[in-house]
Design a protein around this motif. Structure first.
Motif, PDB file in Angstrom:
ATOM      1  N   GLU A   1     -27.507  39.205 -30.178  1.00 31.61           N
ATOM      2  CA  GLU A   1     -27.355  38.364 -28.995  1.00 31.61           C
ATOM      3  C   GLU A   1     -28.707  37.969 -28.400  1.00 31.61           C
ATOM      4  OE1 GLU A   1     -23.137  40.468 -27.706  1.00 31.61           O
ATOM      5  OE2 GLU A   1     -24.958  40.941 -26.577  1.00 31.61           O
ATOM      6  N   ARG A   2     -29.729  38.711 -28.730  1.00 29.38           N
ATOM      7  CA  ARG A   2     -31.113  38.409 -28.357  1.00 29.38           C
ATOM      8  C   ARG A   2     -31.878  38.214 -29.650  1.00 29.38           C
ATOM      9  NH1 ARG A   2     -32.948  40.844 -22.958  1.00 29.38           N
ATOM     10  NH2 ARG A   2     -30.974  41.105 -21.866  1.00 29.38           N
ATOM     11  N   ASP A   3     -32.899  37.368 -29.612  1.00 28.93           N
ATOM     12  CA  ASP A   3     -33.493  36.962 -30.886  1.00 28.93           C
ATOM     13  C   ASP A   3     -34.950  37.347 -31.123  1.00 28.93           C
ATOM     14  OD1 ASP A   3     -34.701  35.205 -29.157  1.00 28.93           O
ATOM     15  OD2 ASP A   3     -33.987  33.402 -30.148  1.00 28.93           O
ATOM     16  N   ASN A   4     -35.507  38.252 -30.375  1.00 25.60           N
ATOM     17  CA  ASN A   4     -36.874  38.695 -30.630  1.00 25.60           C
ATOM     18  C   ASN A   4     -36.885  39.517 -31.920  1.00 25.60           C
ATOM     19  OD1 ASN A   4     -39.027  40.888 -30.460  1.00 25.60           O
ATOM     20  ND2 ASN A   4     -39.709  39.447 -28.895  1.00 25.60           N
ATOM     21  N   LYS A   5     -37.574  39.015 -32.941  1.00 27.37           N
ATOM     22  CA  LYS A   5     -37.525  39.652 -34.262  1.00 27.37           C
ATOM     23  C   LYS A   5     -38.012  41.089 -34.245  1.00 27.37           C
ATOM     24  CE  LYS A   5     -37.787  35.379 -36.821  1.00 27.37           C
ATOM     25  NZ  LYS A   5     -38.509  34.525 -37.733  1.00 27.37           N
TER      26      LYS A   5
ATOM     27  N   SER B   1     -35.520  44.307 -35.036  1.00 29.29           N
ATOM     28  CA  SER B   1     -35.879  45.287 -36.063  1.00 29.29           C
ATOM     29  C   SER B   1     -35.855  46.707 -35.506  1.00 29.29           C
ATOM     30  CB  SER B   1     -37.264  44.956 -36.628  1.00 29.29           C
ATOM     31  OG  SER B   1     -37.662  45.931 -37.551  1.00 29.29           O
ATOM     32  N   VAL B   2     -36.443  46.890 -34.350  1.00 27.04           N
ATOM     33  CA  VAL B   2     -36.468  48.219 -33.737  1.00 27.04           C
ATOM     34  C   VAL B   2     -35.053  48.665 -33.386  1.00 27.04           C
ATOM     35  CG1 VAL B   2     -37.210  49.529 -31.702  1.00 27.04           C
ATOM     36  CG2 VAL B   2     -38.827  48.022 -32.863  1.00 27.04           C
ATOM     37  N   ALA B   3     -34.314  47.812 -32.713  1.00 26.17           N
ATOM     38  CA  ALA B   3     -32.974  48.185 -32.252  1.00 26.17           C
ATOM     39  C   ALA B   3     -32.035  48.518 -33.408  1.00 26.17           C
ATOM     40  CB  ALA B   3     -32.375  47.075 -31.389  1.00 26.17           C
TER      41      ALA B   3
ATOM     42  N   ALA C   1     -26.973  55.139 -31.934  1.00 25.54           N
ATOM     43  CA  ALA C   1     -26.560  55.201 -30.530  1.00 25.54           C
ATOM     44  C   ALA C   1     -27.185  56.389 -29.802  1.00 25.54           C
ATOM     45  CB  ALA C   1     -25.036  55.257 -30.432  1.00 25.54           C
ATOM     46  N   GLU C   2     -27.280  57.530 -30.449  1.00 27.59           N
ATOM     47  CA  GLU C   2     -27.853  58.723 -29.811  1.00 27.59           C
ATOM     48  C   GLU C   2     -29.350  58.544 -29.563  1.00 27.59           C
ATOM     49  OE1 GLU C   2     -27.105  62.283 -27.905  1.00 27.59           O
ATOM     50  OE2 GLU C   2     -25.654  61.024 -28.904  1.00 27.59           O
ATOM     51  N   GLN C   3     -30.042  57.891 -30.470  1.00 31.13           N
ATOM     52  CA  GLN C   3     -31.468  57.631 -30.280  1.00 31.13           C
ATOM     53  C   GLN C   3     -31.689  56.653 -29.123  1.00 31.13           C
ATOM     54  OE1 GLN C   3     -32.090  56.469 -34.369  1.00 31.13           O
ATOM     55  NE2 GLN C   3     -33.361  58.279 -34.742  1.00 31.13           N
ATOM     56  N   ILE C   4     -30.863  55.633 -29.037  1.00 30.58           N
ATOM     57  CA  ILE C   4     -30.972  54.681 -27.930  1.00 30.58           C
ATOM     58  C   ILE C   4     -30.688  55.396 -26.610  1.00 30.58           C
ATOM     59  CG2 ILE C   4     -29.916  52.636 -26.867  1.00 30.58           C
ATOM     60  CD1 ILE C   4     -29.614  51.516 -29.759  1.00 30.58           C
ATOM     61  N   LYS C   5     -29.692  56.244 -26.597  1.00 30.42           N
ATOM     62  CA  LYS C   5     -29.356  57.006 -25.395  1.00 30.42           C
ATOM     63  C   LYS C   5     -30.518  57.915 -24.989  1.00 30.42           C
ATOM     64  CE  LYS C   5     -25.829  60.264 -23.801  1.00 30.42           C
ATOM     65  NZ  LYS C   5     -24.641  61.029 -24.216  1.00 30.42           N
ATOM     66  N   ALA C   6     -31.162  58.541 -25.955  1.00 30.64           N
ATOM     67  CA  ALA C   6     -32.307  59.416 -25.675  1.00 30.64           C
ATOM     68  C   ALA C   6     -33.482  58.615 -25.120  1.00 30.64           C
ATOM     69  CB  ALA C   6     -32.716  60.168 -26.944  1.00 30.64           C
ATOM     70  N   LEU C   7     -33.758  57.469 -25.720  1.00 29.10           N
ATOM     71  CA  LEU C   7     -34.841  56.614 -25.216  1.00 29.10           C
ATOM     72  C   LEU C   7     -34.539  56.141 -23.800  1.00 29.10           C
ATOM     73  CD1 LEU C   7     -35.590  54.593 -28.452  1.00 29.10           C
ATOM     74  CD2 LEU C   7     -37.228  56.054 -27.234  1.00 29.10           C
TER      75      LEU C   7
ATOM     76  N   MET D   1     -30.651  47.080 -25.561  1.00 33.89           N
ATOM     77  CA  MET D   1     -30.831  47.474 -26.965  1.00 33.89           C
ATOM     78  C   MET D   1     -29.604  47.097 -27.799  1.00 33.89           C
ATOM     79  SD  MET D   1     -33.878  48.549 -27.210  1.00 33.89           S
ATOM     80  CE  MET D   1     -33.919  49.386 -28.779  1.00 33.89           C
ATOM     81  N   GLU D   2     -28.427  47.274 -27.252  1.00 36.45           N
ATOM     82  CA  GLU D   2     -27.212  46.897 -27.970  1.00 36.45           C
ATOM     83  C   GLU D   2     -27.151  45.386 -28.189  1.00 36.45           C
ATOM     84  OE1 GLU D   2     -24.963  48.756 -29.554  1.00 36.45           O
ATOM     85  OE2 GLU D   2     -26.139  50.518 -28.998  1.00 36.45           O
ATOM     86  N   SER D   3     -27.635  44.618 -27.227  1.00 36.34           N
ATOM     87  CA  SER D   3     -27.618  43.163 -27.396  1.00 36.34           C
ATOM     88  C   SER D   3     -28.583  42.733 -28.504  1.00 36.34           C
ATOM     89  CB  SER D   3     -27.925  42.446 -26.085  1.00 36.34           C
ATOM     90  OG  SER D   3     -29.259  42.624 -25.685  1.00 36.34           O
ATOM     91  N   TYR D   4     -29.686  43.451 -28.671  1.00 37.13           N
ATOM     92  CA  TYR D   4     -30.570  43.175 -29.812  1.00 37.13           C
ATOM     93  C   TYR D   4     -29.884  43.552 -31.123  1.00 37.13           C
ATOM     94  CZ  TYR D   4     -34.715  42.081 -27.019  1.00 37.13           C
ATOM     95  OH  TYR D   4     -35.612  41.490 -26.160  1.00 37.13           O
TER      96      TYR D   4
END
Length: 101
Positions: free
Chosen positions: A68-72, A76-78, A83-89, A61-64
């Motif tokens: 660093e990753r290119d999936n549109k 957009s989602v990332a 950071a707390e939401q990504i950690k929860a997911l 998720m951080e790379s998006y």
């Protein structure tokens, strides 16, 4: 359920941390957008995310977020998540056992 989610959200924003169970529950609440596309691995073009280690999920998720990753869609989602939401997911998806092939 709404009170629990509100309590988790309030807890995350006021204390900056939550118990593991609260974090998983918050991730479950947030996961709807993810599971619209990322299901059980039946679609070979969209990788499954169930059972991923938390550190791997966070790194991807951080790379998006960093471009660093290119999936549109994923960029957009990332970028919409903090950071707390990504950690929860990450915590939530790590608890889901992937289906056997």
């Amino acid at each position: 359920m709404k009170r629990l989610i509100l309590a988790v959200v309030v807890g995350l924003t006021t204390t900056g941390s939550a118990s593991a169970d609260d974090l998983i529950e918050y991730g479950k609440h947030l996961s709807g957008e993810c599971t619209t596309c990322h299901r059980d691995g039946a679609n070979e073009r969209i990788p499954p995310i169930f059972g991923w280690p938390t550190d791997a999920f966070i790194a991807v998720m951080e790379s998006y977020k960093k471009g660093e990753r290119d999936n549109k869609a994923m960029v957009s989602v990332a970028t919409s998540l903090d950071a707390e939401q990504i950690k929860a997911l990450a915590a939530y998806f790590a608890t889901i056992k992937p289906k056997d092939p």
